[in-house]
Design a protein around this motif. Structure first.
Motif, mmCIF file in Angstrom:
data_model
loop_
_atom_site.group_PDB
_atom_site.id
_atom_site.type_symbol
_atom_site.label_atom_id
_atom_site.label_comp_id
_atom_site.label_asym_id
_atom_site.label_seq_id
_atom_site.Cartn_x
_atom_site.Cartn_y
_atom_site.Cartn_z
ATOM 1 N N LEU A 29 45.046 60.688 -18.075
ATOM 2 C CA LEU A 29 45.392 61.312 -19.343
ATOM 3 C C LEU A 29 44.157 61.527 -20.208
ATOM 4 O O LEU A 29 44.070 62.509 -20.946
ATOM 5 C CB LEU A 29 46.431 60.454 -20.084
ATOM 6 C CG LEU A 29 47.780 60.280 -19.372
ATOM 7 C CD1 LEU A 29 48.726 59.417 -20.205
ATOM 8 C CD2 LEU A 29 48.422 61.639 -19.074
ATOM 9 N N TYR A 80 42.583 64.542 -18.994
ATOM 10 C CA TYR A 80 43.381 65.694 -19.406
ATOM 11 C C TYR A 80 43.003 66.108 -20.842
ATOM 12 O O TYR A 80 42.784 67.291 -21.128
ATOM 13 C CB TYR A 80 44.863 65.342 -19.309
ATOM 14 C CG TYR A 80 45.793 66.421 -19.851
ATOM 15 C CD1 TYR A 80 46.076 67.568 -19.094
ATOM 16 C CD2 TYR A 80 46.379 66.285 -21.098
ATOM 17 C CE1 TYR A 80 46.928 68.548 -19.592
ATOM 18 C CE2 TYR A 80 47.227 67.260 -21.599
ATOM 19 C CZ TYR A 80 47.504 68.395 -20.837
ATOM 20 O OH TYR A 80 48.331 69.363 -21.327
ATOM 21 N N VAL A 121 49.943 67.488 -14.981
ATOM 22 C CA VAL A 121 50.040 66.559 -16.110
ATOM 23 C C VAL A 121 50.955 67.141 -17.178
ATOM 24 O O VAL A 121 51.783 66.430 -17.762
ATOM 25 C CB VAL A 121 48.646 66.272 -16.692
ATOM 26 C CG1 VAL A 121 48.757 65.443 -17.984
ATOM 27 C CG2 VAL A 121 47.791 65.531 -15.680
ATOM 28 N N LEU A 165 54.448 59.356 -21.723
ATOM 29 C CA LEU A 165 53.146 59.940 -21.403
ATOM 30 C C LEU A 165 52.667 60.846 -22.528
ATOM 31 O O LEU A 165 51.476 60.878 -22.869
ATOM 32 C CB LEU A 165 53.235 60.729 -20.093
ATOM 33 C CG LEU A 165 53.638 59.936 -18.845
ATOM 34 C CD1 LEU A 165 53.609 60.829 -17.614
ATOM 35 C CD2 LEU A 165 52.731 58.733 -18.654
ATOM 36 N N VAL A 187 49.176 60.567 -24.757
ATOM 37 C CA VAL A 187 48.227 61.665 -24.949
ATOM 38 C C VAL A 187 47.939 61.851 -26.442
ATOM 39 O O VAL A 187 46.795 62.070 -26.848
ATOM 40 C CB VAL A 187 48.768 62.964 -24.313
ATOM 41 C CG1 VAL A 187 47.953 64.171 -24.776
ATOM 42 C CG2 VAL A 187 48.740 62.863 -22.811
#
Length: 269
Positions: A12, A15, A28, A38, A42
């Motif tokens: 993450l 990402y 993702v 999730l 983030v």
């Protein structure tokens, strides 16, 4: 899928940093829509990045950098069952931007502090210079005044009158230098004590036949004058001079039990 294991893998962070391939970004993104946990992670990572950019404290930035570095290192050694990581060239431009923002913030803070210190030093220097200029000017005025006074006191046309202590004030004394041409006297009051609070010395010109006192004014700056020499206007045909202690503002007639010094003009030696 083990969401906790996925979060700890560091994928993450990569990402958010823009370091994943297009395929991995899509994977993702799909998981973020499926798992709110999730997405929340983030959002927290992005908040940490913003805090890193804005922070100027060395301790705070080191902590955030260490956290991100740890997760990225873990990501290099961990492969999740659902996503295959490929070796990528990380987007170092993103991290460089963070570092640049941090350095810029620290630099600007340092410049502001330095500017304030410089302004303070300049203000102090200007104040000291102004005080020095005032002291020099005062010294010049004092020197000119002293030279002028010396020349006046040495003038043969100046009449000197000694004023002796009276009554309970026999230890006091004063001198009057009478410049008849300029209708003024110079009173040397060094032999008088500091007047008590709420009191002032009042100077009198007297005629003796008949006895009549005329006030020449009060000495309101007695304590502030270091040499205790006062120039006073005197247009009178004085036959004697005296000094009494009076309330602030002076009195219409002298308070005789507060007569400190007295001297007649014809008693001058």
């Amino acid at each position: 899928m083990d969401k906790n294991h996925y979060i700890s893998s560091g994928i993450l962070e990569l990402y958010v940093a823009g370091a994943l391939s297009e395929k991995e970004n899509a994977e993702v993104y799909a998981l973020l829509q499926k798992y709110p946990e999730l997405l929340q992670e983030v959002l927290e990572i992005e908040g940490a990045v913003v805090a890193l950019t804005a922070a100027t404290s060395h301790g705070k930035t080191q902590h955030l950098l260490k956290s991100i570095k740890t997760k990225i290192n873990n990501a290099e050694h961990t492969i999740t069952p659902t996503i295959t990581l490929q070796k990528q060239n990380y987007n170092w431009a993103t991290y460089s931007g963070w570092a640049a923002a941090l350095v810029l913030g620290v630099g600007l803070t340092w410049m502001v502090l330095q500017n304030k210190n410089l302004q303070s030093r300049i203000e102090i220097s200007n104040t000291q210079q102004s005080l020095l200029e005032i002291q020099i000017e005062n010294a010049k005025l004092n020197l000119n005044e002293a030279n002028s006074l010396i020349s006046i006191l040495r003038d043969d046309a100046i009449t000197k009158i000694d004023l002796g202590g009276q009554g309970h004030f026999t230890a006091t004394y004063a001198k009057v230098y009478w410049d008849k041409d300029q209708q003024r006297i110079f009173l040397d009051a060094e032999g008088l004590p500091e007047p008590p609070k709420g009191k002032v010395y009042q100077v009198w010109s007297l005629t003796l036949a008949p006895l009549a006192p005329t006030s020449l004014g009060t000495i309101t700056n007695f304590s502030d004058d270091t040499n205790k020499i006062f120039e006073i206007s005197n247009p009178n045909k004085s036959e004697a001079f005296g000094i009494t202690l009076e309330p602030l503002g002076g009195s219409k007639t002298p308070t005789m039990d507060q007569l400190y010094v007295l001297g007649t003009v014809n008693s001058t030696s």
